[in-house]
Design an enzyme around this catalytic site. Sequence first.
Site, mmCIF file in Angstrom:
data_model
loop_
_atom_site.group_PDB
_atom_site.id
_atom_site.type_symbol
_atom_site.label_atom_id
_atom_site.label_comp_id
_atom_site.label_asym_id
_atom_site.label_seq_id
_atom_site.Cartn_x
_atom_site.Cartn_y
_atom_site.Cartn_z
ATOM 1 N N SER A 1 -18.144 -24.269 -33.381
ATOM 2 C CA SER A 1 -17.404 -25.492 -33.046
ATOM 3 C C SER A 1 -18.351 -26.477 -32.367
ATOM 4 O O SER A 1 -19.339 -26.894 -32.981
ATOM 5 C CB SER A 1 -16.202 -25.148 -32.148
ATOM 6 O OG SER A 1 -15.404 -26.287 -31.930
ATOM 7 N N THR A 2 -18.094 -26.843 -31.113
ATOM 8 C CA THR A 2 -18.906 -27.861 -30.428
ATOM 9 C C THR A 2 -20.380 -27.478 -30.423
ATOM 10 O O THR A 2 -20.751 -26.399 -29.969
ATOM 11 C CB THR A 2 -18.419 -28.037 -28.978
ATOM 12 O OG1 THR A 2 -17.010 -28.225 -28.972
ATOM 13 C CG2 THR A 2 -19.094 -29.235 -28.325
ATOM 14 N N HIS B 1 -15.478 -26.266 -36.950
ATOM 15 C CA HIS B 1 -14.386 -27.161 -36.594
ATOM 16 C C HIS B 1 -14.819 -28.606 -36.827
ATOM 17 O O HIS B 1 -15.744 -29.101 -36.172
ATOM 18 C CB HIS B 1 -13.983 -26.984 -35.132
ATOM 19 C CG HIS B 1 -13.404 -25.643 -34.825
ATOM 20 N ND1 HIS B 1 -13.406 -25.102 -33.559
ATOM 21 C CD2 HIS B 1 -12.783 -24.727 -35.617
ATOM 22 C CE1 HIS B 1 -12.816 -23.918 -33.582
ATOM 23 N NE2 HIS B 1 -12.435 -23.677 -34.823
ATOM 24 N N MET C 1 -16.357 -24.580 -27.898
ATOM 25 C CA MET C 1 -15.402 -24.530 -26.794
ATOM 26 C C MET C 1 -14.157 -23.766 -27.231
ATOM 27 O O MET C 1 -13.734 -23.841 -28.373
ATOM 28 C CB MET C 1 -15.024 -25.950 -26.375
ATOM 29 C CG MET C 1 -14.076 -26.022 -25.196
ATOM 30 S SD MET C 1 -13.674 -27.738 -24.792
ATOM 31 C CE MET C 1 -12.529 -27.493 -23.430
ATOM 32 N N ASP D 1 -11.298 -19.630 -30.313
ATOM 33 C CA ASP D 1 -11.059 -19.382 -31.732
ATOM 34 C C ASP D 1 -12.156 -18.474 -32.279
ATOM 35 O O ASP D 1 -13.344 -18.732 -32.077
ATOM 36 C CB ASP D 1 -11.043 -20.708 -32.505
ATOM 37 C CG ASP D 1 -10.629 -20.529 -33.964
ATOM 38 O OD1 ASP D 1 -9.866 -19.586 -34.246
ATOM 39 O OD2 ASP D 1 -11.076 -21.325 -34.801
#
Length: 362
Positions: A181-182, A207, A300, A303
């Site tokens: 993600s991030t 993401h 972050m 998930d």
Amino acid sequence: MSNPIRVLIVDDSAVVRQVVTEILSADKGIQVIGAAPDPIFALAKMEKEWPDVIVLDVEMPRMDGLTFLRKIMAERPTPVVICSTLTTQGAETTMQAMSAGAVSIVAKPKADLKSLLREHADDLVSVVKGAAQARVRKLAPAAKPVAVNAKLTADAVLPGMPVGQRAMAETTDRVVALGTSTGGTQALEAVLCALPIDCPGIVIVQHMPEAFTAAFAQRLDKVCQIEVREAANGDRVHSGLALIAPGGRHLVLERSGAQYRVAVVDGPPVSRHRPSVDVLFRSVARAAGRNALGVIMTGMGDDGARGLKEMREAGARTLGQDEDSCVVYGMPKEAMKLGAVEHELALDDIPSAIVSGRWQSR
């Protein structure tokens, strides 16, 4: 009480500046210290007070956002959230911005800006808070989020493996599942660019809003030895190919005889994300079991943590990116807490782990 996150908004649209300011200012943990119509004005404001996070448009007069971003990352690295329109040209520019050091993307609609931005207020606040946790560094020389209240699990898309049941017997095909993600766009580029053309087939959830994943895949395909593309329903997973889940859809691995294919499916957001790493990892646990390697990387939230544990319980090998090399040590940390991660590795060591073959038997 910790100090609020200081945010600077840089966008040539007065409407966007107004609405984003209202949304972020409504959260007590965020302080908007200014809004500028272009990077020249922004730099003047930053001489007086440097922000913790910058929300940045990429297409602006006088100095474009990409040039501004590269300047910031070279001189004083700061977490940057790109606010970009859902257009083909905008997506390509946004991917360049992510490669240049931006940590997250917020999709900016072209029409009905006020209402659509407000519909995704929670997502915007969450992205900014996630960016504030990011550890950005000076870069080496270049080598539709859906707002929901309930946090659903992978059960909402794919049922869990029945107790005592395991994936079908081994085949010659191996599968690597990556979730991030991030900070993940840069991490994925580092990993995929280091892989040889005979590496195992790879399935990926990053993401990212709709319309950006195709441009992301195209960009990686140009710079990697392996083939990289946005996944389409029915694509076969094979050596030398990486498939990236389309934004706004879940990616599921399925067994097809001795081979593996992917299904691109609808469904509600899981762990507040669509695509969800938990959904992908669960499907890999069910379809591939010990034929698979799961890798959870920078991001972050949590998930992927539960899905990675399911993979490990199904006989797969599992890796987590270590804290020092993560932009945000959230997802790997939560997976470690659950006992889902077998080994933690630095980002630079993940490619060799993928190709070494040591994970292929247990």
